[in-house]
Design an enzyme around this catalytic site. Structure first.
Site, PDB file in Angstrom:
ATOM      1  N   SER B  63      26.394  30.597  36.738  1.00 31.81           N
ATOM      2  CA  SER B  63      25.896  31.896  36.265  1.00 31.81           C
ATOM      3  C   SER B  63      27.070  32.874  36.177  1.00 31.81           C
ATOM      4  O   SER B  63      27.868  32.755  35.252  1.00 31.81           O
ATOM      5  CB  SER B  63      24.715  32.448  37.067  1.00 31.81           C
ATOM      6  N   HIS B  68      33.316  45.502  39.742  1.00 33.84           N
ATOM      7  CA  HIS B  68      33.763  46.775  39.183  1.00 33.84           C
ATOM      8  C   HIS B  68      34.313  47.611  40.326  1.00 33.84           C
ATOM      9  O   HIS B  68      33.648  47.758  41.361  1.00 33.84           O
ATOM     10  CB  HIS B  68      32.602  47.517  38.521  1.00 33.84           C
ATOM     11  N   CYS B  83      23.182  29.735  40.408  1.00 34.17           N
ATOM     12  CA  CYS B  83      22.061  28.795  40.352  1.00 34.17           C
ATOM     13  C   CYS B  83      22.646  27.411  40.539  1.00 34.17           C
ATOM     14  O   CYS B  83      23.831  27.189  40.321  1.00 34.17           O
ATOM     15  CB  CYS B  83      21.321  28.903  39.027  1.00 34.17           C
TER      16      CYS B  83
END
Lengths: 136, 136
Positions: B63, B68, B83
């Protein structure tokens, strides 16, 4: 809390299988969703898995949108994290319409941090009511 | 709920300003965090903003990880969505150590969808207790 951004966590399903397995349509939907949200695209990665499934990550000047599809379930997970300008709700509405999701669970998370404790007693109490895990 | 993946939503702060504004160190920390989590990197985008701040998005076979930073606050936001195989907690531990965060708020979200209602009365009742917003 000092809020820095808004994050929409989206689990959506009952989308058409073929749509969720089409990287070019997903690329187009994502680019248009970025525009609909008034955001600025820095970089885009779209990857198709074998035998099925598409992952797309859009790096934005405002943070990111990530999308992962499971065509076999008609399900996709989307994350829309926006700070500063832009409207993640508009981007999300475009995306769920483009991917024809009939059902979705949407959670809006404020993102940010707890400023340092001050000598203000009320602030200190507020922070103590919600203990923050300390790492290291 | 049919769970498809696990998503760690992380807000971390009290990190050194210079570290959060160094794209090469962030790139290295992210690549190593992917390895620590036993995941497979497909694509990596690292972008430095002016006058400060770094955004990095790692597209994974499992995934994604998005990061940030706001050096001016000593704050960074990280999302680790895994996942299948891999261990997002291991990746997170590596990342928060590498970026020297002293405080963090971590929320673990199961990601997935609600299977269709069946003729089973109990299942139907469970779903009705937690109404799902319907789009369109």
């Amino acid at each position: 809390m000092k809020q820095i951004g808004t994050h929409l966590v989206v689990d959506a399903w009952e989308s058409p299988t073929d749509l969720l397995n089409d990287p070019e349509r997903i690329r187009g939907a994502l680019v248009d969703a970025v525009s609909a949200g008034g955001a600025t695209l820095i970089d885009l990665c779209v990857h198709q898995f074998s035998p099925h499934g598409v992952t797309a990550t859009a790096t934005l000047a405002e943070s990111h949108i990530a999308l992962h599809t499971w065509p076999e379930y008609g399900y996709f997970a989307a994350d829309l994290f926006f700070c500063g300008k832009g409207n993640p709700q508009e981007a999300l509405e475009f995306l769920t319409n483009a991917l024809q999701a009939k059902k979705a669970k949407i959670t809006e998370l404020p993102r940010g941090f707890e400023p340092e404790m001050t000598s203000d007693v009320t602030s200190r109490y507020d922070i103590e009511k919600e203990p923050i895990p300390v790492l290291q």
